[in-house]
Design a protein around this motif. Sequence first.
Motif, PDB file in Angstrom:
ATOM      1  N   LEU A 110       0.826  -1.214   0.000  1.00  0.00           N
ATOM      2  CA  LEU A 110       0.000   0.000   0.000  1.00  0.00           C
ATOM      3  C   LEU A 110       0.859   1.263   0.000  1.00  0.00           C
ATOM      4  N   TYR A 111       1.940   1.255   0.775  1.00  0.00           N
ATOM      5  CA  TYR A 111       2.840   2.415   0.783  1.00  0.00           C
ATOM      6  C   TYR A 111       3.511   2.603  -0.575  1.00  0.00           C
ATOM      7  N   ILE A 112       3.893   1.530  -1.207  1.00  0.00           N
ATOM      8  CA  ILE A 112       4.491   1.622  -2.545  1.00  0.00           C
ATOM      9  C   ILE A 112       3.489   2.230  -3.517  1.00  0.00           C
ATOM     10  N   GLY A 113       2.246   1.773  -3.465  1.00  0.00           N
ATOM     11  CA  GLY A 113       1.199   2.350  -4.322  1.00  0.00           C
ATOM     12  C   GLY A 113       0.974   3.826  -4.028  1.00  0.00           C
ATOM     13  N   LEU A 114       0.986   4.179  -2.764  1.00  0.00           N
ATOM     14  CA  LEU A 114       0.826   5.586  -2.379  1.00  0.00           C
ATOM     15  C   LEU A 114       1.954   6.431  -2.943  1.00  0.00           C
ATOM     16  N   PHE A 115       3.197   5.937  -2.839  1.00  0.00           N
ATOM     17  CA  PHE A 115       4.334   6.684  -3.372  1.00  0.00           C
ATOM     18  C   PHE A 115       4.320   6.749  -4.896  1.00  0.00           C
ATOM     19  N   VAL A 116       3.924   5.660  -5.559  1.00  0.00           N
ATOM     20  CA  VAL A 116       3.890   5.640  -7.024  1.00  0.00           C
ATOM     21  C   VAL A 116       2.909   6.686  -7.561  1.00  0.00           C
ATOM     22  N   ILE A 117       1.819   6.907  -6.846  1.00  0.00           N
ATOM     23  CA  ILE A 117       0.842   7.921  -7.272  1.00  0.00           C
ATOM     24  C   ILE A 117       1.175   9.294  -6.688  1.00  0.00           C
ATOM     25  N   GLY A 118       1.534   9.328  -5.411  1.00  0.00           N
ATOM     26  CA  GLY A 118       1.700  10.596  -4.705  1.00  0.00           C
ATOM     27  C   GLY A 118       2.940  11.384  -5.061  1.00  0.00           C
ATOM     28  N   LEU A 119       4.075  10.711  -5.263  1.00  0.00           N
ATOM     29  CA  LEU A 119       5.305  11.450  -5.557  1.00  0.00           C
ATOM     30  C   LEU A 119       5.288  12.135  -6.916  1.00  0.00           C
ATOM     31  N   PRO A 120       4.816  11.486  -8.002  1.00  0.00           N
ATOM     32  CA  PRO A 120       4.701  12.236  -9.264  1.00  0.00           C
ATOM     33  C   PRO A 120       3.700  13.404  -9.154  1.00  0.00           C
ATOM     34  N   LEU A 121       2.635  13.182  -8.418  1.00  0.00           N
ATOM     35  CA  LEU A 121       1.669  14.262  -8.200  1.00  0.00           C
ATOM     36  C   LEU A 121       2.317  15.418  -7.451  1.00  0.00           C
ATOM     37  N   LEU A 122       3.105  15.092  -6.444  1.00  0.00           N
ATOM     38  CA  LEU A 122       3.828  16.116  -5.687  1.00  0.00           C
ATOM     39  C   LEU A 122       4.856  16.810  -6.566  1.00  0.00           C
TER      40      LEU A 122
END
Length: 163
Positions: A110-122
């Motif tokens: 779940l954390y990997i999925g969060l980072f895969v979506i959240g970091l490019p968005l950030l």
Amino acid sequence: MEQLQRVGEVARHFRETKLSTLKPPQEFFDHRQLSRPGNMNEATSRITYNTRHFSGNYLLVILILAAYAMLTNPLLLIALAFLAGGFAAINKFAPEPVQVGSQTITQKHLYIGLFVIGLPLLWLASPVSTFFWLVGSSAILILGHACLMEPGPESEYQGVEGV
């Protein structure tokens, strides 16, 4: 619960130490005390005195500019809310692995999925440019105010102690 108490203690300490040094607006915006410093030494001494004297007001200026930066960059606000909300949701609702069909989904997935979506968005929200805008605008406002404000008469006696 313990974290909430700790946050309350930090907020109380912040209010007691930093916000208690707020000077009234009449003193902070006193246009009669504005003048151009005569030389660089005078400007430096004014900046040194005024940054200590108006530290609470300058902190408030930085907080207002930070709020303005966040409100004028909605993508940054969304990205930070997504990441913070994702962390909170994963910690609250998925502490144990979940079986979905033949797959086991752990917190790590779940954390990997969060980072895969959240970091490019950030990254698209350009937090670095917002940070440098905040630093630059704060520095210009604070140093300009501190340099142009004449210290009050109490500054003459700040090194003198009573007998």
